[in-house]
Write a protein that holds these residues in place. Structure first.
Motif, PDB file in Angstrom:
ATOM      1  N   GLY A  68     -20.405  69.796  -8.348  1.00  0.00           N
ATOM      2  CA  GLY A  68     -21.099  69.956  -7.080  1.00  0.00           C
ATOM      3  C   GLY A  68     -20.566  68.996  -6.040  1.00  0.00           C
ATOM      4  N   ALA A  69     -20.708  69.367  -4.780  1.00  0.00           N
ATOM      5  CA  ALA A  69     -20.299  68.511  -3.660  1.00  0.00           C
ATOM      6  C   ALA A  69     -21.109  68.941  -2.440  1.00  0.00           C
ATOM      7  CB  ALA A  69     -18.798  68.606  -3.406  1.00  0.00           C
ATOM      8  N   VAL A  70     -20.928  68.221  -1.314  1.00  0.00           N
ATOM      9  CA  VAL A  70     -21.719  68.507  -0.121  1.00  0.00           C
ATOM     10  C   VAL A  70     -20.833  68.584   1.110  1.00  0.00           C
ATOM     11  CG1 VAL A  70     -23.770  67.404  -1.083  1.00  0.00           C
ATOM     12  CG2 VAL A  70     -22.218  66.064   0.334  1.00  0.00           C
ATOM     13  N   VAL A  71     -21.289  69.379   2.064  1.00  0.00           N
ATOM     14  CA  VAL A  71     -20.746  69.400   3.419  1.00  0.00           C
ATOM     15  C   VAL A  71     -21.941  69.263   4.351  1.00  0.00           C
ATOM     16  CG1 VAL A  71     -19.541  70.736   5.173  1.00  0.00           C
ATOM     17  CG2 VAL A  71     -18.786  70.851   2.803  1.00  0.00           C
ATOM     18  N   GLY A  72     -21.887  68.328   5.266  1.00  0.00           N
ATOM     19  CA  GLY A  72     -23.028  68.098   6.138  1.00  0.00           C
ATOM     20  C   GLY A  72     -22.658  68.113   7.607  1.00  0.00           C
ATOM     21  N   GLN A  73     -23.643  68.412   8.447  1.00  0.00           N
ATOM     22  CA  GLN A  73     -23.478  68.365   9.895  1.00  0.00           C
ATOM     23  C   GLN A  73     -24.659  67.643  10.513  1.00  0.00           C
ATOM     24  OE1 GLN A  73     -22.850  72.472  11.263  1.00  0.00           O
ATOM     25  NE2 GLN A  73     -20.656  71.988  11.409  1.00  0.00           N
ATOM     26  N   SER A  74     -24.375  66.855  11.538  1.00  0.00           N
ATOM     27  CA  SER A  74     -25.416  66.154  12.272  1.00  0.00           C
ATOM     28  C   SER A  74     -24.892  65.805  13.653  1.00  0.00           C
ATOM     29  CB  SER A  74     -25.831  64.879  11.536  1.00  0.00           C
ATOM     30  OG  SER A  74     -24.748  63.986  11.442  1.00  0.00           O
ATOM     31  N   SER A  80     -25.222  71.765  -0.030  1.00  0.00           N
ATOM     32  CA  SER A  80     -24.833  71.260  -1.359  1.00  0.00           C
ATOM     33  C   SER A  80     -24.406  72.455  -2.196  1.00  0.00           C
ATOM     34  CB  SER A  80     -26.012  70.533  -2.016  1.00  0.00           C
ATOM     35  OG  SER A  80     -26.356  69.371  -1.296  1.00  0.00           O
ATOM     36  N   TYR A  81     -23.114  72.523  -2.475  1.00  0.00           N
ATOM     37  CA  TYR A  81     -22.593  73.698  -3.182  1.00  0.00           C
ATOM     38  C   TYR A  81     -22.299  73.346  -4.637  1.00  0.00           C
ATOM     39  CZ  TYR A  81     -18.176  71.519  -1.651  1.00  0.00           C
ATOM     40  OH  TYR A  81     -17.163  70.635  -1.394  1.00  0.00           O
TER      41      TYR A  81
END
Length: 622
Positions: free
Chosen positions: A22-28, A172-173
Motif C-alpha cells: 500500500g501507498a498514498v497520494v495526497g493533495q492539500s 490510500s491505494y
C-alpha cells in the motif's frame, strides 16, 4: 465453482498468496488549484481545524454558492493497485454536506465509470476515533487493475450559506493481487479458488479459510485480542463488488485498509463469507475475541460480513447456506438462540444502554446505516429460521461433540445441559449417560447405564476411581469400564460393582469374570479387622490386607465359611487354600480362629476353638 481466480505461486507444495502493498497520494492547499473548480475555490479559511492556523488554504464553495464540485487531476500510483480508500480532512458545518466519487485507469487514457465513495463511521472498533472535524474515511472502492485515479467532490452549503472546508484529500491505494511482485503474472488465471486455498475438512464446526490461507500479513497485526462471551450476531455487507472473482484478494484489501490505513491494527470483522460460500477467518484471536465491526456494539457480538453490495443485489444460495452454517455453529457454541431477544448492553457516547434486541441483527438494527443492504436485510428472518433448525438448546462442541456425533453417532441421546467443568477437564450430560473430556490426555469417554450410576455413587471423578480411561466394553456375560483407580463391572444378574487395588490385580490375574464371576458389590472393610478388605464375586471372595496381600476363597470351603458367619466366627483367612498334607485330593484353608477341610467324598468341614487346637496337636487329618 464459477468465476476466474489468480494462480498463486507454489512454495513447498502449497499455494502462497501474494504480499499486500500500500501507498498514498495526497493533495492539500494549492494542489486543489490544479483541478477543475466548478463553483468552488481554494482560499484561506477564517477558522481553525484541529490546531490548523486560520488562513490555511482550503477547498470550499465560492461566496454565495449553494453548491459546487471539484475534480482532481489524474493522480499516479507508484505501482498498480486493486483497491482505494479515499479519505479527507475537512470541516463540515451542520446542515452542509460533502460527498465523493472516484474513477480508475490502467493507462491514464481510458477511464472506468465514476464510483461513489460511501462512508460508514459505525463500522469500527470501540477504540477508534470518530471523524467529527477530523479524518473521514470512505469505504474501499475496487477495480481490477489501475495505475491512475481521479476523485470528484460534491459540496453543498447549509441554509445559512456555510460551506464545507476541505483541507486535505488522500488516496490510500492497495495492491492485494501481487501486481507489484515480479513472481506473478496477472494474466495467469484459472477456474476455481482451490488454486489459492484448500479449506480444512468439514467437521462439527464449519470449514473456515484461515488467515494464513487467505494471506494475512501478521506483521501488520498490532491490535491485542480481548475476549467476552458473545450474545449477539451482527450481519454486515462489505459493500464490495458482487460475485467477486478474487474474494481472497478483497479480504486482504479490507485487512490492509482497516489494519494500516485506518490504524486499527487488524481487520474488524470476525468472519467474512463470499458468494461461493467460503468462510474466511477475520479478526485474529479465535472464538470470543472482540471485533471492530459495530461501534459501541462490539463487546459481546460476532461480526459476520457478507462480501458484496446487497443494496443493489441479492445474496447467492451458496452464501446463504454458509451464513446459516456459520451462525448456527456459533449459536450452539455460545448458546445464542437464533430466534431469541436476549438482554444486551451496548454503548452510546460511552454510556451503557441496555435492551432486548434480536439475537441476530443487521448492522442497521444497531446503528444508523444501510448495511447490510436491503436484500440481505430482508433475508434475516429466513436466516434466523434456517439457523434455528440446527440450533441445539444445549450446545455440543469441541472434543465432546466429535465423540458424540462422529464416533458414537449420537447414541448418548440429546444433551441435557451445557458442557461444564470437572476436575481436569469438561463433561456434558445426555439422555443416555455423560461424555467426559480429559484436558491432559485429550481422551473422551462415554459413561452410561448401571456403570454410570455406580460411578456417580462412588464420587465420580472426585472419588477413588478417578477419570475413565475407556468406554464401556463387553466382557464375559456383562460389561466393564476402566478408570484410573479401578474398574466397574456390570451384569444383568449382579448389577454394577467396583473392583480396585490389590483385589483387582488378583481378580484379573486369575481370569476376571470368566473365573470369579462378576462382583456382587464394592470392596469393603472386613468387620472387626482394621485394615482388612474384602470383595464378593459370584463364584468366590477375595480378602486383602497389607501383611498377607490377597487371599481367595471359593467353592465348598467358601460355602462352609459363609455358613458359619464368615469372619465374624472364623476371622479372615490367613493363607491361600492348599492341599492337605498326606491326604490325596484333600484341601484346606486356615483362618484366624478355625480351619476348614474339604474332601470330594464328604465336602467341607470346619474345626474351630478347643477341638481345633486338640485336633491340630494330635496331627490333624494325618
Amino acid at each position: 465453482m464459477s468465476g476466474a481466480f489468480f494462480i498463486y505461486p507454489v512454495v513447498n507444495g502449497a499455494r502462497v498468496p501474494p504480499k499486500t502493498a500500500g501507498a498514498v497520494v495526497g493533495q492539500s492547499g494549492a494542489d486543489f488549484l490544479k483541478g477543475d473548480l466548478q463553483g468552488t475555490e481554494c482560499a484561506g479559511t477564517g477558522g481553525a481545524l484541529n490546531g490548523t492556523p486560520a488562513g490555511k488554504l482550503a477547498l470550499s464553495l465560492r461566496p454565495a454558492a449553494s453548491g459546487g464540485s471539484f475534480t482532481s487531476t489524474p493522480l499516479t500510483a507508484s505501482f498498480p493497485f486493486n483497491a482505494l480508500d479515499l479519505h479527507w480532512t475537512a470541516a463540515v458545518p451542520e446542515g452542509a454536506s460533502l460527498s465523493a466519487e472516484v474513477r480508475f485507469s490502467d493507462d491514464g487514457a481510458n477511464w472506468e465509470d465514476w464510483q461513489p465513495v460511501r462512508v460508514d463511521e459505525d463500522e469500527a472498533p470501540d477504540f477508534a476515533l470518530r471523524s467529527g472535524n477530523g479524518e473521514t474515511y470512505g469505504e474501499l472502492v475496487f477495480t481490477n487493475k489501475a495505475r491512475y485515479f481521479q476523485y470528484r467532490l460534491d459540496l453543498k452549503a447549509n441554509s445559512t450559506g456555510q460551506s464545507p472546508d476541505i483541507y486535505r484529500v488522500t488516496g490510500s491505494y492497495i495492491d492485494a493481487k501481487g501486481y507489484h511482485e515480479s513472481i506473478i503474472s496477472p494474466g495467469r488465471i484459472i477456474d476455481g479458488m482451490e488454486a489459492m486455498v484448500e479449506p480444512p475438512p468439514a467437521g462439527a464446526d464449519p470449514a473456515v479459510i484461515s488467515r494464513a490461507q487467505w494471506g494475512a500479513d501478521e506483521s501488520l497485526m498490532t491490535w491485542m485480542p480481548e475476549y467476552t462471551p458473545p450474545k449477539k450476531i451482527i450481519i454486515h455487507h462489505t459493500d464490495t463488488p458482487n460475485n467477486d472473482p478474487d474474494p481472497a484478494a478483497t479480504v486482504r484489501s479490507i485487512y490492509y485498509d482497516q489494519a494500516v490505513i485506518r490504524g486499527w491494527g487488524d481487520i474488524g470483522y470476525n468472519y467474512l463469507v463470499d458468494s461461493e460460500g467460503h468462510i474466511y477467518d477475520g479478526r485474529k484471536g479465535g472464538d470470543g475475541v472482540i471485533g471492530g465491526h459495530a461501534y459501541g456494539w462490539n463487546a459481546g457480538s460476532i461480526g459476520i460480513a457478507a462480501m458484496g453490495d446487497f443494496d443493489s443485489g441479492d445474496i447467492t444460495p451458496a452464501m446463504s447456506s454458509a451464513l446459516v452454517t456459520l451462525m448456527s455453529a456459533k449459536s450452539n457454541l455460545y448458546h445464542i438462540n437464533p430466534q431469541g431477544n436476549d438482554y444486551f448492553v451496548h454503548y452510546v457516547n460511552g454510556a451503557a444502554v441496555g435492551g432486548n434486541p434480536p439475537n441476530y441483527l443487521g448492522h442497521r438494527d444497531a446503528l444508523a446505516t444501510v448495511c447490510p443492504g436491503q436484500y440481505l436485510y430482508a433475508r434475516l428472518p429466513s436466516l434466523r429460521t434456517a439457523a434455528a433448525r440446527d440450533y441445539e438448546t444445549f450446545p455440543v462442541y469441541g472434543a465432546i461433540r466429535w465423540k458424540w456425533e462422529t464416533v458414537l453417532n449420537k447414541a448418548p441421546g440429546d444433551p441435557l445441559n451445557a458442557e461444564y467443568d470437572v476436575p481436569g477437564g469438561r463433561a456434558q450430560n445426555f439422555t443416555s449417560g455423560a461424555i467426559f473430556w480429559n484436558s491432559t490426555t485429550g481422551g473422551t469417554y462415554w459413561i452410561k447405564g448401571g456403570i454410570k450410576q455406580k460411578y456417580d455413587s462412588l464420587g465420580g471423578i472426585g472419588g477413588f476411581l478417578g477419570w475413565p480411561v475407556s468406554d464401556e466394553y463387553q466382557v464375559a456375560w456383562g460389561s466393564e469400564q476402566d478408570f484410573t483407580g479401578g474398574r466397574i463391572y456390570w451384569s444383568a444378574a449382579t448389577g454394577a460393582g467396583s473392583v480396585n487395588g490389590g483385589i483387582l490385580a488378583r481378580y484379573l490375574e486369575s481370569g476376571g469374570p470368566s473365573s470369579f464371576g462378576f462382583p456382587l458389590g464394592d470392596e469393603h472393610d472386613v468387620p472387626g479387622y482394621s485394615g482388612s478388605r474384602e470383595s464378593d464375586f459370584q463364584f468366590s471372595r477375595i480378602y486383602w490386607d497389607a501383611t498377607r496381600g490377597t487371599i481367595r476363597l471359593y467353592g465348598g470351603i467358601l460355602a462352609e465359611f459363609l455358613g458359619y458367619g464368615g469372619t465374624v466366627a472364623f476371622g479372615p483367612p490367613l493363607v491361600e487354600e492348599h492341599d492337605i498334607p498326606g491326604v490325596p485330593s484333600g484341601r484346606q484353608s486356615d483362618f484366624a480362629n478355625a480351619r476348614i477341610y474339604w474332601l470330594p467324598a464328604i465336602g467341607a468341614r470346619s474345626v474351630y476353638g478347643a477341638i481345633y487346637a486338640k485336633y491340630a496337636s494330635l496331627g490333624g487329618p494325618a
